[in-house]
Structure formats: structure tokens, C-alpha cells
Design a protein around this motif. Structure first.
Motif, PDB file in Angstrom:
ATOM      1  N   GLU A  58       0.837  -1.209   0.000  1.00  0.00           N
ATOM      2  CA  GLU A  58       0.000   0.000   0.000  1.00  0.00           C
ATOM      3  C   GLU A  58       0.870   1.257   0.000  1.00  0.00           C
ATOM      4  O   GLU A  58       0.581   2.231  -0.692  1.00  0.00           O
ATOM      5  N   ILE A  59       1.930   1.195   0.788  1.00  0.00           N
ATOM      6  CA  ILE A  59       2.842   2.358   0.861  1.00  0.00           C
ATOM      7  C   ILE A  59       3.513   2.580  -0.492  1.00  0.00           C
ATOM      8  O   ILE A  59       3.613   3.708  -0.982  1.00  0.00           O
TER       9      ILE A  59
ATOM     10  N   GLU B 171       2.389   1.823  -3.339  1.00  0.00           N
ATOM     11  CA  GLU B 171       1.374   2.362  -4.239  1.00  0.00           C
ATOM     12  C   GLU B 171       1.202   3.869  -3.994  1.00  0.00           C
ATOM     13  O   GLU B 171       1.139   4.656  -4.943  1.00  0.00           O
ATOM     14  N   GLU B 172       1.153   4.260  -2.728  1.00  0.00           N
ATOM     15  CA  GLU B 172       1.016   5.694  -2.402  1.00  0.00           C
ATOM     16  C   GLU B 172       2.182   6.494  -2.987  1.00  0.00           C
ATOM     17  O   GLU B 172       1.994   7.569  -3.545  1.00  0.00           O
ATOM     18  N   ILE B 173       3.368   5.943  -2.839  1.00  0.00           N
ATOM     19  CA  ILE B 173       4.559   6.644  -3.356  1.00  0.00           C
ATOM     20  C   ILE B 173       4.484   6.720  -4.886  1.00  0.00           C
ATOM     21  O   ILE B 173       4.728   7.764  -5.490  1.00  0.00           O
TER      22      ILE B 173
ATOM     23  N   GLU C 160       1.915   6.785  -6.795  1.00  0.00           N
ATOM     24  CA  GLU C 160       0.921   7.783  -7.238  1.00  0.00           C
ATOM     25  C   GLU C 160       1.512   9.190  -7.199  1.00  0.00           C
ATOM     26  O   GLU C 160       1.225  10.019  -8.066  1.00  0.00           O
ATOM     27  N   ARG C 161       2.327   9.478  -6.169  1.00  0.00           N
ATOM     28  CA  ARG C 161       2.922  10.811  -6.062  1.00  0.00           C
ATOM     29  C   ARG C 161       3.989  11.004  -7.150  1.00  0.00           C
ATOM     30  O   ARG C 161       4.137  12.087  -7.697  1.00  0.00           O
TER      31      ARG C 161
ATOM     32  N   ASN D 272       0.945   2.064 -12.556  1.00  0.00           N
ATOM     33  CA  ASN D 272       0.375   3.403 -12.666  1.00  0.00           C
ATOM     34  C   ASN D 272       0.644   4.028 -14.037  1.00  0.00           C
ATOM     35  O   ASN D 272       0.485   5.231 -14.230  1.00  0.00           O
TER      36      ASN D 272
ATOM     37  N   ASP E  25       3.619  11.453   5.324  1.00  0.00           N
ATOM     38  CA  ASP E  25       2.605  11.925   4.399  1.00  0.00           C
ATOM     39  C   ASP E  25       3.244  11.910   3.006  1.00  0.00           C
ATOM     40  O   ASP E  25       4.111  12.734   2.696  1.00  0.00           O
ATOM     41  N   ALA E  26       2.785  10.975   2.152  1.00  0.00           N
ATOM     42  CA  ALA E  26       3.423  10.798   0.844  1.00  0.00           C
ATOM     43  C   ALA E  26       3.286  12.050  -0.037  1.00  0.00           C
ATOM     44  O   ALA E  26       4.099  12.262  -0.943  1.00  0.00           O
ATOM     45  N   ASP E  27       2.278  12.897   0.246  1.00  0.00           N
ATOM     46  CA  ASP E  27       2.117  14.132  -0.530  1.00  0.00           C
ATOM     47  C   ASP E  27       3.335  15.042  -0.406  1.00  0.00           C
ATOM     48  O   ASP E  27       3.551  15.916  -1.255  1.00  0.00           O
TER      49      ASP E  27
END
Ligand code: UDP
Length: 236
Positions: free
Chosen positions: A29-30, A32-34, A36-37, A93, A218-220
Motif C-alpha cells: 500500500e505504501i 502504491e502511495e509513493i 501515485e505521487r 500506474n 505523508d506521501a504528498d
């Protein structure tokens, strides 16, 4: 459209950052978050290269009774596992990527070739540098500094887990610890703040490459830092 502050960056992701809440290994999941950013950065036409660590699997110093060089090679192999996981997430992605490894393993990844890496970036591919420098006794922070100098990246983005910048003392031990917004490389070396190894800091100092240390909880923040927001600590 907002303009990013940098055109070519190196993002250093430690193994810890990929582990998420797990004790060990990779949290998909982490990743994936990275991914996406990183896709967002890509949409801003930033050339992104990534150096991954391996501490979520193995570090040279984990092998207490081992020959140091053997333990370090094991650490370098751990970074290759992380690089492949990251490649997979980025390609899911829709981002084209190349993994380049400093230790040849042709079936898995390209060997590191500086000119090729630069060409990939120019073509809009994300390049993931695996296997560190290929040499024992170094770290992946140093790899990020070295690759940044080689490919002429404008900045090293040092994403940290558990801390959001450089402090004058350990914030997990001292609630009064003060965060620096800016810091000079000489101070990093003199104060022995332990934020990165001295080889990485001196390499960036000698080559005038800034490092931004920031938190990746916070990946943002990956996007914020590239857009020029003042988060974390800038080392110059
Ligand atoms: N390593 C090495 N040479 C390098 C890069 C890494 O020997 O050029 C080894 C070293 O043992 C290190 C391990 O690979 O401990 C994993 O890298 P690192 O500790 O930098 O990963 P991180 O802490 O960023 O997860």
C-alpha cells in the motif's frame, strides 16, 4: 499549471520508508502511495530518478559476526528487491521505468550506464538505481549523492521515515529539540547530527548539490517538496 521548483531530481527512499507499519519487508500500500505521487511529478514533467535503500530487509551492520563486505553485498541485493517492487508499482500506474543496477544481473535489470540513465530521463522514464554504488562500505545516501552529481540532478530529496527534518538533538528523546529550516553542510559534518553519513554530505557539499531532508509519513510531501514548498530542512 503550477511550475515545479526542479526539473531533474533524485529521490532517495530508504528501506524503512517502504516497510510502512510492517516489521520487515515491503508494504504494497505504501509503495502504491509513493508511486501515485511520482506519477504526479511526472505529470509536471519533472525528470525523476530514485535511489532505494535496503534497510527493510538487511543492512551491512545487521551481520554482526559476518565479514563486512559479504554483509554489505547482501544489503545491496536487498535494494534490488525494493527497486523491482517500486518498478512494478510505477508501471501499474502507467509510468515507464528502467531499473539500473550497479551490480550486473542482466536478467533482472540494466547495468548502470550514466549516459543511458540520462537518456531514459530525457525520454520521460523514471530511472531506479539499485544495488547502491556497487561497493561495500558505502550507503545508499552516498549513492544518491554520487548519482546526483553524475546525472546532474539539481537536488537530492532525502525522504525520511519517523522524522521530518534535521533537528539539533534527537526529537524522539528530547521534546525541546529544534528543527533547522536551513543548514550548512559544514554544520552537518561538524555537529555530527547523524542525519546522513559524512561521505554523502561531503560529496554533495563538494559538488554544490542541495539536499532536502523531509518526512515521508505523508506521501504528498514528495510533491510538495518538488513544487518548492519549504518543508523539512534544506542543506546547502
Ligand atoms: N550498501 C553498500 N554499498 C552501497 C550501498 C549500500 O554496501 O553503495 C549496503 C550496506 O550494507 C547498507 C545496505 O546496502 O547497509 C542497505 O543500504 P542502506 O543501509 O543505505 O539502506 P537504507 O538505510 O536507506 O534503507
Amino acid at each position: 499549471m503550477k511550475k515545479p521548483a526542479y526539473k531533474r531530481v533524485i529521490l532517495k527512499l530508504s528501506g524503512e520508508a517502504l516497510k510502512g507499519k510492517k516489521e520487515f519487508g515491503i508494504d504494497e500500500e505504501i509503495i502504491e502511495e509513493i508511486a501515485e505521487r511520482i506519477k504526479k511529478l511526472h505529470q509536471y514533467e519533472v525528470e525523476v530518478s530514485i535511489v532505494v535503500g535496503g534497510g527493510n530487509f538487511w543492512r551491512g551492520r545487521s551481520g554482526k559476526g559476518m565479514d563486512r563486505t559479504t554483509a554489505d553485498y547482501m544489503g545491496m541485493l536487498a535494494t534490488v528487491i525494493n527497486a523491482l517492487a517500486l518498478q512494478d508499482a510505477l508501471e501499474n500506474n502507467g509510468i515507464l521505468t528502467r531499473v539500473q543496477t550497479a551490480i550486473e544481473m542482466r536478467q533482472i535489470a540494466e547495468p548502470y550506464i550514466r549516459r543511458k540513465a540520462v537518456r531514459h530521463l530525457e525520454k520521460g522514464r523514471v530511472v531506479i538505481f539499485a544495488a547502491g554504488t556497487g561497493n561495500p562500505f558505502f550507503s545508499t545516501d552516498t549513492t544518491a549523492a554520487l548519482r546526483a552529481a553524475e546525472i546532474e540532478a539539481e537536488v537530492v530529496l532525502l525522504a525520511k521515515k519517523g522524522v521530518d527534518g534535521v533537528y539539533d538533538s534527537d526529537p524522539s528523546m528530547n521534546p525541546e529539540a529544534q528543527k533547522f529550516d536551513n543548514l550548512n553542510y559544514k554544520d552537518i559534518l561538524n555537529l555530527e547530527l547523524g542525519v546522513m553519513d559524512s561521505t554523502a554530505a561531503s560529496l554533495c557539499m563538494d559538488n554544490k548539490i542541495p539536499i532536502i531532508v523531509f518526512g515521508i509519513e505523508d506521501a504528498d510531501n514528495i510533491v510538495r517538496v518538488v513544487m518548492g514548498e519549504n518543508i523539512g530542512t534544506k542543506l546547502i
